[in-house]
Design a protein around this motif. Sequence first.
Motif, PDB file in Angstrom:
ATOM      1  N   GLY A  35     -15.785  48.172  26.088  1.00 39.96           N
ATOM      2  CA  GLY A  35     -15.455  49.141  26.773  1.00 39.96           C
ATOM      3  C   GLY A  35     -13.890  49.244  27.283  1.00 39.96           C
ATOM      4  N   ARG A  36     -13.214  48.131  26.692  1.00 41.18           N
ATOM      5  CA  ARG A  36     -11.712  48.154  26.934  1.00 41.18           C
ATOM      6  C   ARG A  36     -10.759  48.229  25.767  1.00 41.18           C
ATOM      7  NH1 ARG A  36     -10.532  42.149  28.971  1.00 41.18           N
ATOM      8  NH2 ARG A  36      -8.441  43.165  29.289  1.00 41.18           N
ATOM      9  N   ARG A  37      -9.928  48.912  26.190  1.00 38.30           N
ATOM     10  CA  ARG A  37      -8.936  49.365  24.939  1.00 38.30           C
ATOM     11  C   ARG A  37      -8.010  48.013  24.610  1.00 38.30           C
ATOM     12  NH1 ARG A  37      -3.770  51.462  24.007  1.00 38.30           N
ATOM     13  NH2 ARG A  37      -3.709  53.212  22.485  1.00 38.30           N
ATOM     14  N   ARG A  38      -8.123  47.729  23.475  1.00 38.32           N
ATOM     15  CA  ARG A  38      -7.283  46.401  23.167  1.00 38.32           C
ATOM     16  C   ARG A  38      -6.798  46.917  21.496  1.00 38.32           C
ATOM     17  NH1 ARG A  38      -8.814  41.823  25.040  1.00 38.32           N
ATOM     18  NH2 ARG A  38      -6.848  40.884  23.823  1.00 38.32           N
ATOM     19  N   PRO A  39      -5.458  46.448  21.583  1.00 35.28           N
ATOM     20  CA  PRO A  39      -4.936  46.677  20.260  1.00 35.28           C
ATOM     21  C   PRO A  39      -5.059  45.458  19.347  1.00 35.28           C
ATOM     22  CG  PRO A  39      -3.155  45.895  21.740  1.00 35.28           C
ATOM     23  CD  PRO A  39      -4.328  46.182  22.633  1.00 35.28           C
ATOM     24  N   VAL A  40      -5.349  45.889  18.012  1.00 31.37           N
ATOM     25  CA  VAL A  40      -5.696  44.869  17.119  1.00 31.37           C
ATOM     26  C   VAL A  40      -4.933  44.946  15.964  1.00 31.37           C
ATOM     27  CG1 VAL A  40      -8.101  44.223  17.975  1.00 31.37           C
ATOM     28  CG2 VAL A  40      -7.827  46.017  16.284  1.00 31.37           C
ATOM     29  N   PHE A  41      -4.914  43.910  15.126  1.00 30.37           N
ATOM     30  CA  PHE A  41      -4.060  44.196  13.747  1.00 30.37           C
ATOM     31  C   PHE A  41      -5.298  44.849  12.751  1.00 30.37           C
ATOM     32  CE2 PHE A  41      -2.877  42.753   9.437  1.00 30.37           C
ATOM     33  CZ  PHE A  41      -1.544  42.901   9.399  1.00 30.37           C
ATOM     34  N   PHE A  42      -4.764  45.689  11.956  1.00 33.95           N
ATOM     35  CA  PHE A  42      -5.718  46.463  11.206  1.00 33.95           C
ATOM     36  C   PHE A  42      -5.173  46.549   9.720  1.00 33.95           C
ATOM     37  CE2 PHE A  42      -7.550  50.344   9.298  1.00 33.95           C
ATOM     38  CZ  PHE A  42      -8.911  50.145   9.634  1.00 33.95           C
ATOM     39  N   GLN A  43      -5.764  46.493   8.745  1.00 31.47           N
ATOM     40  CA  GLN A  43      -5.442  46.818   7.287  1.00 31.47           C
ATOM     41  C   GLN A  43      -6.612  47.434   6.383  1.00 31.47           C
ATOM     42  OE1 GLN A  43      -4.315  43.586   4.509  1.00 31.47           O
ATOM     43  NE2 GLN A  43      -2.573  44.508   4.152  1.00 31.47           N
ATOM     44  N   ASP A  44      -6.708  48.499   6.480  1.00 32.68           N
ATOM     45  CA  ASP A  44      -7.871  48.941   5.442  1.00 32.68           C
ATOM     46  C   ASP A  44      -9.160  48.500   5.823  1.00 32.68           C
ATOM     47  OD1 ASP A  44      -8.711  50.877   3.481  1.00 32.68           O
ATOM     48  OD2 ASP A  44      -8.279  49.976   1.959  1.00 32.68           O
ATOM     49  N   GLY A  45      -9.641  48.229   6.993  1.00 28.42           N
ATOM     50  CA  GLY A  45     -11.040  47.643   7.446  1.00 28.42           C
ATOM     51  C   GLY A  45     -12.035  48.848   7.261  1.00 28.42           C
ATOM     52  N   PRO A  46     -13.339  48.362   7.244  1.00 28.76           N
ATOM     53  CA  PRO A  46     -14.472  49.001   7.186  1.00 28.76           C
ATOM     54  C   PRO A  46     -14.789  49.799   8.550  1.00 28.76           C
ATOM     55  CG  PRO A  46     -15.244  46.844   7.246  1.00 28.76           C
ATOM     56  CD  PRO A  46     -13.697  46.804   7.496  1.00 28.76           C
ATOM     57  N   LEU A  47     -15.502  50.817   8.229  1.00 25.62           N
ATOM     58  CA  LEU A  47     -16.295  51.535   9.197  1.00 25.62           C
ATOM     59  C   LEU A  47     -17.714  51.139   9.033  1.00 25.62           C
ATOM     60  CD1 LEU A  47     -16.917  53.886  11.314  1.00 25.62           C
ATOM     61  CD2 LEU A  47     -16.771  55.311   9.517  1.00 25.62           C
ATOM     62  N   PHE A  48     -18.477  50.612   9.867  1.00 25.77           N
ATOM     63  CA  PHE A  48     -19.930  50.350   9.787  1.00 25.77           C
ATOM     64  C   PHE A  48     -20.827  51.598  10.271  1.00 25.77           C
ATOM     65  CE2 PHE A  48     -17.385  46.488  10.803  1.00 25.77           C
ATOM     66  CZ  PHE A  48     -17.581  45.716  10.011  1.00 25.77           C
ATOM     67  N   LEU A  49     -21.593  51.882   9.139  1.00 24.54           N
ATOM     68  CA  LEU A  49     -22.475  53.142   9.324  1.00 24.54           C
ATOM     69  C   LEU A  49     -23.956  52.571   9.548  1.00 24.54           C
ATOM     70  CD1 LEU A  49     -20.861  55.075   6.418  1.00 24.54           C
ATOM     71  CD2 LEU A  49     -20.378  55.514   8.749  1.00 24.54           C
ATOM     72  N   LEU A  50     -24.228  52.617  10.616  1.00 22.16           N
ATOM     73  CA  LEU A  50     -25.620  52.131  11.020  1.00 22.16           C
ATOM     74  C   LEU A  50     -26.813  53.064  10.707  1.00 22.16           C
ATOM     75  CD1 LEU A  50     -25.035  50.139  14.543  1.00 22.16           C
ATOM     76  CD2 LEU A  50     -25.712  49.108  12.346  1.00 22.16           C
ATOM     77  N   ASP A  51     -27.971  52.546  10.262  1.00 24.11           N
ATOM     78  CA  ASP A  51     -28.973  53.565  10.140  1.00 24.11           C
ATOM     79  C   ASP A  51     -29.485  54.357  11.326  1.00 24.11           C
ATOM     80  OD1 ASP A  51     -29.220  52.676   7.450  1.00 24.11           O
ATOM     81  OD2 ASP A  51     -30.753  51.468   7.595  1.00 24.11           O
ATOM     82  N   PRO A  52     -30.013  55.494  11.197  1.00 30.11           N
ATOM     83  CA  PRO A  52     -30.365  56.032  12.464  1.00 30.11           C
ATOM     84  C   PRO A  52     -31.490  55.218  13.505  1.00 30.11           C
ATOM     85  CG  PRO A  52     -30.489  57.640  10.668  1.00 30.11           C
ATOM     86  CD  PRO A  52     -30.298  56.263  10.036  1.00 30.11           C
ATOM     87  N   GLY A  53     -30.980  55.078  14.746  1.00 28.80           N
ATOM     88  CA  GLY A  53     -31.843  54.375  15.503  1.00 28.80           C
ATOM     89  C   GLY A  53     -31.532  52.860  15.541  1.00 28.80           C
TER      90      GLY A  53
END
Length: 217
Positions: free
Chosen positions: A130-148
């Motif tokens: 819930g807190r906005r934080r700047p992080v180092f990013f280089q072509d990282g993944p998006l995690f796609l959870l199964d429904p529920g």
Amino acid sequence: MRALVYRGRAARPAGCAEAVGALLERHGLEVRFVGRRGLTPAALAGADVYAQPGGGTLAPAWRHLRGRRSAIRDYVAGGGRYLGFCLGGYLAGATPGFALFPGDTDRYAGSPGAATADTGDLVLPVSWRGRRRPVFFQDGPLFLLDPGADTRPGVEILARYPEGGVAALACPSGAGRVAVAGPHPEAGPDWFADAGLPVPDPLPTDLGHDLIDEVLA
């Protein structure tokens, strides 16, 4: 407690494995590095946590590590802990990967609604607990959870990308536990400086410690 950190061809450029190892040591764990050939059931059995750092792209990394899929899955299913950063997060997914959480991964950059299409080095703001934080990013993944899946006991969504996609999570996996992050909360000030990026104040390494706490919970 003991941590086994992968260091080999799937964790290049140099420094990715070392940054994860340094974070784990600061967390109070005894760290040992291991390459693909040393990544055996016996070696894993002696570790409280196995860490898969960032590195190159998924396809060549998978070709290098796919022969260790059963060993890693058996380790986690039997009560071991898997900690993944960026490429290590991709490898926790299913297509291809170790299939350690209920869902899969995709490239975040350029995904629908993503804050960036840039696959290079950048500072990306995420919402971590819930807190906005700047992080180092280089072509990282998006995690796609199964429904529920996000409502299952023990599943924690730790961070979200600006548009709401899952950037970091922790969850049970068999008798073990998995914690993964798309960005790089282990990044030190040199990562930002070398990429010509502003160094966040404070550094987001506390988020890396939070990720470790979650996988050890």
